[in-house]
Scaffold this active site. Structure first.
Site, mmCIF file in Angstrom:
data_model
loop_
_atom_site.group_PDB
_atom_site.id
_atom_site.type_symbol
_atom_site.label_atom_id
_atom_site.label_comp_id
_atom_site.label_asym_id
_atom_site.label_seq_id
_atom_site.Cartn_x
_atom_site.Cartn_y
_atom_site.Cartn_z
ATOM 1 N N ASP A 35 0.840 -1.208 0.000
ATOM 2 C CA ASP A 35 0.000 0.000 0.000
ATOM 3 C C ASP A 35 0.866 1.245 0.000
ATOM 4 O O ASP A 35 1.689 1.422 0.901
ATOM 5 C CB ASP A 35 -0.883 0.015 1.256
ATOM 6 C CG ASP A 35 -1.981 -1.035 1.184
ATOM 7 O OD1 ASP A 35 -2.039 -1.905 2.062
ATOM 8 O OD2 ASP A 35 -2.767 -0.964 0.227
ATOM 9 N N GLY A 143 -7.011 3.657 3.457
ATOM 10 C CA GLY A 143 -6.061 4.495 4.184
ATOM 11 C C GLY A 143 -5.563 3.891 5.476
ATOM 12 O O GLY A 143 -4.470 4.233 5.935
ATOM 13 N N GLY A 146 -7.433 -2.329 9.723
ATOM 14 C CA GLY A 146 -8.313 -2.512 10.878
ATOM 15 C C GLY A 146 -9.649 -1.819 10.801
ATOM 16 O O GLY A 146 -10.365 -1.718 11.795
ATOM 17 N N ASP A 176 -10.150 -5.824 -1.170
ATOM 18 C CA ASP A 176 -9.176 -5.220 -0.259
ATOM 19 C C ASP A 176 -9.902 -4.524 0.891
ATOM 20 O O ASP A 176 -10.616 -3.558 0.696
ATOM 21 C CB ASP A 176 -8.329 -4.193 -1.040
ATOM 22 C CG ASP A 176 -7.214 -3.598 -0.189
ATOM 23 O OD1 ASP A 176 -6.419 -2.810 -0.729
ATOM 24 O OD2 ASP A 176 -7.144 -3.925 1.019
ATOM 25 N N GLY A 198 -4.926 -8.855 5.739
ATOM 26 C CA GLY A 198 -4.198 -7.942 6.633
ATOM 27 C C GLY A 198 -4.502 -8.231 8.082
ATOM 28 O O GLY A 198 -4.518 -9.395 8.503
ATOM 29 N N SER A 199 -4.772 -7.140 8.818
ATOM 30 C CA SER A 199 -4.952 -7.282 10.277
ATOM 31 C C SER A 199 -6.241 -8.035 10.626
ATOM 32 O O SER A 199 -6.425 -8.460 11.761
ATOM 33 C CB SER A 199 -4.989 -5.892 10.917
ATOM 34 O OG SER A 199 -6.155 -5.208 10.492
HETATM 35 C C1 DX5 Z 1 -6.340 -0.327 3.552
HETATM 36 C C2 DX5 Z 1 -5.340 -1.180 2.798
HETATM 37 C C3 DX5 Z 1 -5.414 -2.660 3.089
HETATM 38 C C4 DX5 Z 1 -5.586 -2.981 4.543
HETATM 39 C C5 DX5 Z 1 -6.063 -4.419 4.702
HETATM 40 O O1 DX5 Z 1 -6.420 0.927 2.926
HETATM 41 O O2 DX5 Z 1 -5.564 -1.048 1.408
HETATM 42 O O3 DX5 Z 1 -4.266 -3.301 2.567
HETATM 43 O O4 DX5 Z 1 -4.390 -2.807 5.208
HETATM 44 O O5 DX5 Z 1 -5.963 -4.791 6.020
HETATM 45 P P1 DX5 Z 1 -7.225 -4.993 7.005
HETATM 46 O O6 DX5 Z 1 -7.448 -6.495 7.052
HETATM 47 O O7 DX5 Z 1 -6.743 -4.452 8.308
HETATM 48 O O8 DX5 Z 1 -8.385 -4.231 6.437
HETATM 49 ZN ZN ZN Z 2 -4.518 -2.026 -0.198
#
Ligand code: DX5
Ligand code: ZN
Length: 221
Positions: A35, A143, A146, A176, A198-199
């Site tokens: 990102d 942005g 979580g 995403d 992600g998280s």
């Molecule tokens: C958010 C990002 C994602 C995000 C995904 O703007 O594009 O990559 O970090 O992680 P979680 O699972 O925390 O939504």
């Molecule tokens: Zn992303």
């Protein structure tokens, strides 16, 4: 198309990035999600261009899935050393002339994707389906990691899947944001192919990638 994983590096321990990349590569993960934010299109700064470029040098089989949350994204392409094998996603909402940005990505040999934020309707994608290799549906407001999933995301995923399939081209649907243990299979049923983890899943507190990644890979097939 088989379900593919794209772990979100911005959710990793910033003091341990190379170890995570090597672990993910060894586990057979297809993409690493990088990102990039300009603190204007979204009020945050995460991985910078130097890091996005440096990742390229340590990948063995994994490919870069670069998500550019920035106005005028073309200005960053060279500094990220984008090229063949990379997915480069730019936001519909951030580009003055999206057709020219898409062709600029294509000229580097990378694979252009268009990302749409939660408040953008799937119909806007229609004009670009003959030029891209996929789209990213943001199921959270972009942005930050979580964030909660946005109401109506599943219906939106299914609508975009329908749009992609009506193009007659084999296009990838990337999801995403809040791709969690309990929601990822529903996202798969709605037609998602590439999952940004992600998280909300593999990077949740206290998990070991060696256990969480195979588990997530199995869930999204
Ligand atoms: C958010 C990002 C994602 C995000 C995904 O703007 O594009 O990559 O970090 O992680 P979680 O699972 O925390 O939504
Ligand atoms: Zn992303």
């Amino acid at each position: 198309m088989k379900g593919m994983l794209s772990p979100s590096l911005m959710c990793a321990d910033p003091l341990n990035l190379q170890a995570d990349i090597e672990t993910l590569d060894a586990l057979g993960v297809e993409y690493i999600h990088l990102d990039f934010m300009d603190n204007k299109f979204v009020p945050n700064i995460t991985l910078d261009t130097t890091l996005v470029k440096a990742v390229k040098g340590v990948l063995r089989n994994m490919k870069r899935d670069i998500h550019i949350m920035a106005y005028d994204p073309e200005q960053f392409f060279e500094r990220m050393d984008i090229g063949s094998g990379d997915i480069v996603s730019v936001h519909y909402e951030a580009c003055e002339d999206l057709h020219s940005v898409i062709s600029a990505i294509r000229q580097t040999g990378a694979s252009p994707f268009v990302a749409i934020s939660p408040d953008t309707a799937p119909e806007v994608l229609k004009d670009y389906l003959s030029e891209v290799d996929g789209v990213v549906v943001m199921t959270v407001y972009p942005g930050f990691a979580g964030r909660p999933i946005v109401e109506g995301s599943f219906e939106k995923l299914a609508a975009v899947r329908k749009l992609l399939d009506s193009s007659g081209r084999k296009l990838i649907l990337e999801v995403d944001g809040h791709v969690s243990w309990d929601l990822c299979q529903k996202m798969r049923q709605c037609g998602a192919d590439l999952f940004v983890a992600g998280s909300s899943s593999i990077y949740a507190k206290g998990l070991d990638l060696k256990d969480s990644v195979p588990k997530m890979m199995a869930l999204i097939q």
